[in-house]
Design an enzyme around this catalytic site. Structure first.
Site, short mmCIF file in Angstrom:
data_model
loop_
_atom_site.label_atom_id
_atom_site.label_comp_id
_atom_site.label_asym_id
_atom_site.label_seq_id
_atom_site.Cartn_x
_atom_site.Cartn_y
_atom_site.Cartn_z
N GLY A 30 60.67 45.82 34.00
CA GLY A 30 59.65 45.37 33.07
C GLY A 30 58.83 46.52 32.52
O GLY A 30 58.29 47.32 33.27
N GLY A 32 56.10 46.21 30.58
CA GLY A 32 54.79 45.74 30.12
C GLY A 32 53.69 46.65 30.64
O GLY A 32 53.94 47.80 31.02
N PHE A 33 52.47 46.14 30.68
CA PHE A 33 51.34 46.97 31.12
C PHE A 33 51.55 47.49 32.54
O PHE A 33 51.28 48.65 32.83
CB PHE A 33 50.04 46.18 31.05
CG PHE A 33 49.57 45.94 29.65
CD1 PHE A 33 49.05 46.98 28.91
CD2 PHE A 33 49.65 44.68 29.08
CE1 PHE A 33 48.61 46.78 27.61
CE2 PHE A 33 49.21 44.47 27.77
CZ PHE A 33 48.69 45.52 27.04
N GLY A 34 52.04 46.63 33.43
CA GLY A 34 52.21 47.04 34.82
C GLY A 34 53.31 48.06 34.98
O GLY A 34 53.10 49.16 35.50
N VAL A 98 67.67 41.93 33.44
CA VAL A 98 67.96 41.95 34.87
C VAL A 98 68.36 40.54 35.30
O VAL A 98 67.65 39.57 35.01
CB VAL A 98 66.76 42.45 35.69
CG1 VAL A 98 67.02 42.29 37.18
CG2 VAL A 98 66.48 43.90 35.37
N GLU A 189 42.17 31.99 20.03
CA GLU A 189 42.36 33.03 19.03
C GLU A 189 43.32 32.58 17.93
O GLU A 189 43.10 32.82 16.75
CB GLU A 189 42.88 34.31 19.71
CG GLU A 189 41.77 34.99 20.51
CD GLU A 189 42.26 36.04 21.51
OE1 GLU A 189 41.42 36.81 21.98
OE2 GLU A 189 43.46 36.07 21.82
N ASP A 318 51.25 40.12 36.06
CA ASP A 318 51.13 38.66 35.99
C ASP A 318 51.96 37.95 37.07
O ASP A 318 51.62 36.86 37.51
CB ASP A 318 51.59 38.13 34.62
CG ASP A 318 50.64 38.53 33.51
OD1 ASP A 318 49.68 39.27 33.79
OD2 ASP A 318 50.86 38.09 32.36
N ALA A 334 45.73 42.05 31.19
CA ALA A 334 46.26 43.40 31.04
C ALA A 334 45.59 44.41 31.98
O ALA A 334 46.29 45.20 32.63
CB ALA A 334 46.14 43.84 29.58
#
Lengths: 454, 454
Positions: A30, A32-34, A98, A189, A318, A334
């Site tokens: 992944g 993403g942010f992590g 994966v 939003e 997450d 995030a």
């Protein structure tokens, strides 16, 4: 695909034998942010990092709703992962889905290959949760990927065109009614942005219909919007939404969604556009870890972010169910993922130096949500505020955290056009790229949507 | 759909009777350079303008190859047609595919409706021409629409990813061989840009393969590249291409294209990526005009841009076969279309004032083509030059003619990142937006590709 070929690069096509010495391999699933922060924080560590993602880009998800509502271009909020880590020689990036994790053999299998790990960081994130109603997905796309956002954008632009084609009377059939399900940050939003695009932008561009009469209905099963915020701010957000013309309906249970509309609390709302922002669940990859998952499909982790069942496997972002010392489970935000990514890298470095891993603790710098132009709410510690100041803070923080100067510059320009010029820069209806016949079609299976459809 | 509802708008949903007075209706088919300029030039004329296009955007085609090669975002080179004419109250924009023109009844039929015209301006442009080999389209997309460009971009990015996945050896199977067919401006620009992205950008991002070894082969059936330019400039362009590492093969006849490669002059080139820039033909719409078309499917027009067979029908832009006084047929270039669009508007105004129409004459301000960073050629009158100066002139002219300040600003930024920062801003592989089930699926039929597939 032997793992040794992923070792450091030195511009010689086949590395000489001495560089093929075996260094520990950290596989990160992944980007993403992590995952991305974990990879970057390992840049000076004596490890080989193998970063796999099913997309070739890191996505700045907090701004995804702006792509869905034509405010920003897809390219503005995403960076190719390869480019982000291009100067980090110990990272090998792999584009691929994966399919499973084999903890026994310490292998990660992906379409097209497999890789052995010494440490594994699972940062595979969440996907849209239809709570047992997968058939709703076709009518009510979620907002988790760029594909979702472009689907949503295309649809919103098309209904206005169809209404113009049909002229007056199309309102009766729900053509210009937009239902957003879920009043968390994404839902609020999105609802605000749809109302703004109709009221401020579209209104000047059509001749036969009056886009400002477009209805935007925001539904939530709970009793308030943005329920993770202080009650006073929640109320303020609801009032702001209503002032903008969004119909907010709380304690509203969605019972059915079909082509013609939504049934909620027994009442029928004719609507051609439904956006699903009501919930998420863990990536199906978590199921291949062979441990019990929480209600949302997340993996429970130790204070040091490892699975209790496996010393070599970390779960962050997450997808991690992490309980703070005060017993609270950290939310899927995030900043949590960013901090966990960095922490996991530090723990791996500690382990390699023979030191003990340290427990993670989240430094909560607050949170904020935007409702529309000059409307937002923010909670920073005990400081709770809304309005223009919160909105400016929101703009500033989001620009700051965008990866890459390039994206920052483009997003800033997009916002100037949107909020000062009252335009939306990305209002294109583009036919999807064609799939080529032949060899590369296997690629098609890599989208998140196919996985969801299972 | 009565034509009267397309009259001027006054913010009252149903216009009062007095504004429904019948004004002549000018129907314009196509929102490209020709059609859009015709519409804008009619802004003060006492006519109702009905502008139909199958896309919701005007496309700045000269920069399309930069979208195909990930230098610019799709949103950067396209403007929603509605937005371009939003302040022009006598224009009604309609998104839809025109299916036929009935000159007898003075009607234009499109999917979803029909409209009566007093004057008709056909500016429907050209489409890719496979010269009797439509089966090649699946392997070798053309470059006429945003969809084409995004298909091409996706493909180029994917083959690099696939090569990285397979590691060394993938070159043998043509994975990193790119064939561009046709050495006109689009072909030359595309070949140069692919070579640049491989050599300058990709090379830093991959670990297992060496992207700088990617082969780019430019084929043309003729004896030189950019054959519409002076021979000396042609030669210079060829040398520039070769210096960049593009293999230029002239007098090369393509005999077959399939999933594995291209057969040219009996020789086989293994290549997974083929871009078709070898030719164009008139929109199939021209066939519904019931007149003889030229070899390229274009409509021959009078000096005043009307069809000889019909006083009310103008044909402009790429689709018009217009012979200058010196017997030359005008080429399919943006400036020709722009000038014809303005001229047609003037002729309509003259006709309404009872004056005679005037013959069109093209003011040739020169032409230029770019090959790569700091490499271009230009012909302005008798002034022929190349190199850095031509390239700067190219940048300046293209920025100047982009419609809308917004696009100019974004494109300028994209170029700064591309040419100074050696990055490509738009390197995303995005899954295509999903088609929604149900009512809006009819929309799907509107793409150019379905028409081509006929």
């Amino acid at each position: 695909m032997p793992q040794a070929t992923t070792s450091e690069r030195d511009d010689v096509p086949i590395p000489p034998a001495e560089t093929q010495k075996r260094r520990p391999c950290v596989v990160i699933v992944g980007g993403g942010f992590g995952g991305l922060n974990a990879a970057r924080s390992l840049r000076r560590a004596p490890v080989d990092v193998f970063l796999i993602d099913r997309h070739n880009h890191h996505l700045f998800q907090p701004l995804l709703y702006q792509v869905a509502t034509a405010g920003l271009s897809a390219d503005d909020i995403a960076s190719p992962i390869r480019e982000v880590v291009r100067h980090q020689q110990n990272v090998q990036v792999m584009l691929g889905e994966v399919t499973s994790i084999d903890r026994q053999a310490q292998m990660v299998r992906y379409e097209g290959g497999e890789v052995h790990y010494d440490f594994l960081v699972v940062a595979a994130g969440m996907q849209t949760n239809y709570f047992g109603n997968p058939q709703w997905e076709a009518q009510a796309p979620g907002l988790k990927t760029l594909r979702d956002a472009l689907t949503c954008r295309r649809h919103i632009l098309e209904v206005f065109e169809q209404a113009e084609r049909e002229g007056e009377g199309s309102e009766g059939r729900g053509l210009l009614t937009f239902v957003v399900v879920g009043a968390g940050a994404t839902g609020v939003e999105t609802a605000g942005a749809i109302r703004e695009i109709a009221y401020q932008v579209m209104v000047k561009d059509f001749r036969r219909i009056d886009p400002s009469r477009a209805r935007v209905v925001l539904l939530d099963a709970g009793s308030r919007v943005l329920s993770s915020y202080d009650e006073e701010l929640s109320d303020r957000a609801r009032r702001d939404l209503e002032k903008m013309g969004v119909e907010v309906r709380l304690n509203a249970m969605v019972e059915a969604i079909d082509e013609e509309g939504v049934t909620v609390n027994g009442e029928r709302i004719a609507a051609r556009t439904v956006v699903w922002a009501a919930g998420v669940k863990g990536s199906p990859l978590a199921q291949t870890l062979n441990v019990e998952l929480d209600r949302m499909g997340r993996v429970t982790v130790n204070p040091d972010l490892r699975m209790p069942q496996d010393d070599r496997v970390f779960v962050i972002g997450d997808l991690a169910h992490f309980e703070s010392e005060d017993g609270q489970v950290l939310p899927g935000l995030a900043p949590v993922a960013v901090q966990q990514g960095k922490h996991v890298a530090d723990n791996i470095k500690r382990a390699m130096e023979g030191r003990a891993m340290e427990p993670f603790s989240y430094w909560d710098r607050g949170k904020m949500a935007t409702i529309g132009r000059a409307k937002a709410i923010a909670e920073i510690g005990n400081w709770k505020f809304g309005g223009l100041m919160a909105w400016l803070a929101w703009l500033f923080v989001h620009l700051l955290f965008l990866i890459g100067f390039r994206n920052r510059a483009f997003v800033l320009m997009g916002w100037i056009f949107a909020y000062v010029g009252m335009r939306r820069s990305a209002r294109l209806i583009v036919d999807p790229p064609r799939e080529r016949a032949g060899a590369l079609n296997f690629w098609q299976g890599f989208g998140v949507d196919e996985v969801r459809a299972e």
